[in-house]
Design an enzyme around this catalytic site. Sequence first.
Site, short mmCIF file in Angstrom:
data_model
loop_
_atom_site.label_atom_id
_atom_site.label_comp_id
_atom_site.label_asym_id
_atom_site.label_seq_id
_atom_site.Cartn_x
_atom_site.Cartn_y
_atom_site.Cartn_z
N LEU A 711 0.83 -1.21 0.00
CA LEU A 711 0.00 0.00 0.00
C LEU A 711 0.87 1.26 0.00
O LEU A 711 1.91 1.30 0.65
CB LEU A 711 -0.91 0.02 1.23
CG LEU A 711 -1.96 -1.09 1.34
CD1 LEU A 711 -2.76 -0.93 2.62
CD2 LEU A 711 -2.89 -1.04 0.13
N GLU A 765 3.49 -15.06 12.40
CA GLU A 765 4.88 -15.50 12.48
C GLU A 765 4.89 -16.92 13.09
O GLU A 765 3.91 -17.34 13.70
CB GLU A 765 5.67 -14.55 13.38
CG GLU A 765 5.84 -13.14 12.81
CD GLU A 765 6.69 -13.10 11.56
OE1 GLU A 765 7.59 -13.97 11.40
OE2 GLU A 765 6.47 -12.21 10.71
N ASP A 776 5.54 -4.98 16.29
CA ASP A 776 5.58 -4.70 14.85
C ASP A 776 4.74 -3.47 14.53
O ASP A 776 5.16 -2.60 13.75
CB ASP A 776 5.05 -5.91 14.09
CG ASP A 776 5.17 -5.73 12.59
OD1 ASP A 776 6.30 -5.66 12.07
OD2 ASP A 776 4.11 -5.64 11.93
N LYS A 780 5.89 0.48 13.12
CA LYS A 780 5.24 1.21 12.04
C LYS A 780 4.77 2.58 12.50
O LYS A 780 4.87 3.56 11.76
CB LYS A 780 4.07 0.39 11.48
CG LYS A 780 4.51 -0.92 10.82
CD LYS A 780 3.34 -1.74 10.34
CE LYS A 780 3.81 -3.05 9.67
NZ LYS A 780 2.70 -3.86 9.17
#
Length: 920
Positions: A711, A765, A776, A780
Amino acid sequence: MAATLKPSLTVSPPNANPIRFGCFPPQCFVRVSKPHCLRRRLVLPRVRQTTGGGGGLIRCELPDFHLSATATTTGVSTENSVDQVQIPKGEMWSVHKFGGTCVGNSQRIRNVAEVIINDNCERKLVVVSAMSKVTDMMYDLIRKAQSRDDSYLSALEAVLEKHRLTARDLLDGDDLASFLSHLHNDISNLKAMLRAIYIAGHASESFSDFVAGHGELWSAQMLSYVVRKTGLECKWMDTRDVLIVNPTSSNQVDPDFGESEKRLDKWFSLHPSKIIIATGFIASTPQNIPTTLKRDGSDFSAAIMGALLRARQVTIWTDVDGVYSADPRKVNEAVILQTLSYQEAWEMSYFGANVLHPRTIIPVMRYNIPIVIRNIFNLSAPGTIICQPPEDDYDLKLTTPVKGFATIDNLALINVEGTGMAGVPGTASDIFGCVKDVGANVIMISQASSEHSVCFAVPEKEVKAVSEALRSRFSEALQAGRLSQIEVIPNCSILAAVGQKMASTPGVSCTLFSALAKANINVRAISQGCSEYNVTVVIKREDSVKALRAVHSRFFLSRTTLAMGIIGPGLIGSTLLDQLRDQAGVLKQEFNIDLRVLGITGSKTMLLSDIGIDLSRWRELLNEKGTEANLDKFTQQVHGNHFIPNSVLVDCTADSVIASNYYDWLRKGIHVITPNKKANSGPLDQYLKLRDLQRKSYTHYFYEATVGAGLPIISTLRGLLETGDKILRIEGICSGTLSYLFNNFVGDRSFSEVVAEAKNAGFTEPDPRDDLSGTDVARKVIILARESGLKLDLADLPIRSLVPEPLKGCASAEEFMEKLPLYDGDLAKERLDAENSGEVLRYVGVVDAINQKGTVELRRYKKEHPFAQLAGSDNIIAFTTTRYKDHPLIVRGPGAGAQVTAGGIFSDILRLASYLGAPS
């Protein structure tokens, strides 16, 4: 009416028969052990001998060359008058020149004859070189004789045999007998001449020129016989009877057009013909001493003849299809140029392009005679026309302003610098006077307008003598401080861009220097004349090929080539390699982008290639030919390829050690593309250092896939900021795994059940705690916050972890999954509370730009909210800005999975290619 043979001498010793042979150096001294060595019937004229003991000193006084007045069949007397017929001149003449490769063997000589016959011009003059390698063989004879190497005799026999075999294949009957008679007579004379050199241990320049020019005599005679066999009228011309030149230096001569024109008329009076085969390379001085036209002499011969005849055009036949825009050995995408102006050809020749010697162009320029460069081995190729284009040539205006590029290697730059130079008359004269005194050649000069410094380029082999001469001449100025330094910068190359329309086209220099900067090539010096036929830059020698390819790609839209290294051939990396494999052909054909994967490395094994790995077999090759992984060697392989100007490393890992190398790679000029979040979310000072380097250099660092996979999250954010918008808040679901979990955490399903389902489907994961911890998402959020201008560290973010506290210490993923159902109650209660309020749970990251903070949390949204309407593993990001305050700008789509992540990386690769010059 008397004509003469070549300049000749007759010498005879007492009690010996006379021997006639061609030329002698003016004077030589020979010491021999016994005078009887002269009994080989080679006796020097006017010999005075003094003997004593076992040896003697012989003084040999050798007169200069002269033309006698006795008549023979090939010469023209300069002393006797003839009934002169003036040679017709004008466009009825076509001049051809065939080089040594074109007449390299009997079949090629037949091909040349066929070209001559098929030329429908009324009159033709053909200039030929010696057969391939023959001129080198003749000079080798001289070298061997000078060094008293007896093998000169066998080498001379090889010359004889080469021409004898060729003649026997081409000729027969009287023609063959006549040619072989002349050939054996020439060889006999040459043997006598070489013996004289052998005795003297020296050959003068005129003597060497005479010997070296025999190859042209033989090839011209053979070709004339072949043409005559077809029934056409044809005569051969020894151009020493016609072309008169004045030597100006050891490697240059100036034609005497007036005298040459007179001699051409006299020659034509004796030998009128519509086809003339003339020798290239050789000529005579005003004193009738045989000489040569030096380097590229046959081309020069053709140009002079074209000017003397006012021919319609001069065609230079070679073994290439025309003049290339760059050296095709260095730039695969070099194109054949249809036209060049005289000035463009001149400039490209000076800077080493394989066009013509600059002096070749001078004679034809006087009469505006076009030169055509064509390929004897590809008659279908139209070649390159060198001429003076009309001022209002519309097609010329549509072509690129730069016609070609050339390089000169093995140079050194000398920089003379000092405040005492400013305003002092004669400084430049003194500098270049020193250069002249040592006999060095200045290739390029550049001077600052302040007169504070002068720099110039000279061949590297001459730099020591030049620097020593300058330091000696300016020793007082250096001691007094008027000059601060005389600096030598070795290992340089010159890159020249040439084009007649550069002067009238804005932005040429900008494009040139931008292309060099994007290839991370530093320019040491610049030179440009006001005519702007060329822009010249000095660069490092090691960057020469890379620079040539970079600028050629930018101006000629040849393929933008990227040397690529893929780090981490795991799920994402292998998917990217497969995508590159599938699109390689389309990118080359439709977009002029050539992506060369020169290396693939994992943590243990790497695969390297100099030309590009076959991506259809990369897995197989990695297993069969892989070597032990070494990141330094891997980086050098990708970046050290001088034939590819741009290199990029693609990090498909999540490794912080790999990410720690980004700064050094960017500093070396290696572009970096990655989905690895570690660098941009790591320690703030390292991130700021990395971004500062990126902004100050032309090296690119792209990381679109770090936040939204495929994206356009980062690019959208940058677009908002760069257009002046202000970020107020960024909020989003930016984990495909957590999006899937909460989109499916509905009804009576337990959270542990949904996690197990996602793990089995490969959406998490291997250890789901890596997803559920929220780290994670937090990385971001940090990346988005920093892109928005916030200086946040990972430790500054409050993170809602979905891993129950007692389970954080589980020894394995299996143990964690086994115990997770014990803690379903808490999340089930939160879901029930939300549903009772008409809301849903979503795991989001938030950047609050107004309050300068970020959070990672589990939030509740109304069912009509865009975040509540996601499906599967889709991501969604909402940008609230001053422009999008009431209705946030939303980007939504798949945000996880190897295909979309690899697609995001691929998009960054193509964006890099576009920035580096590929068509957009």
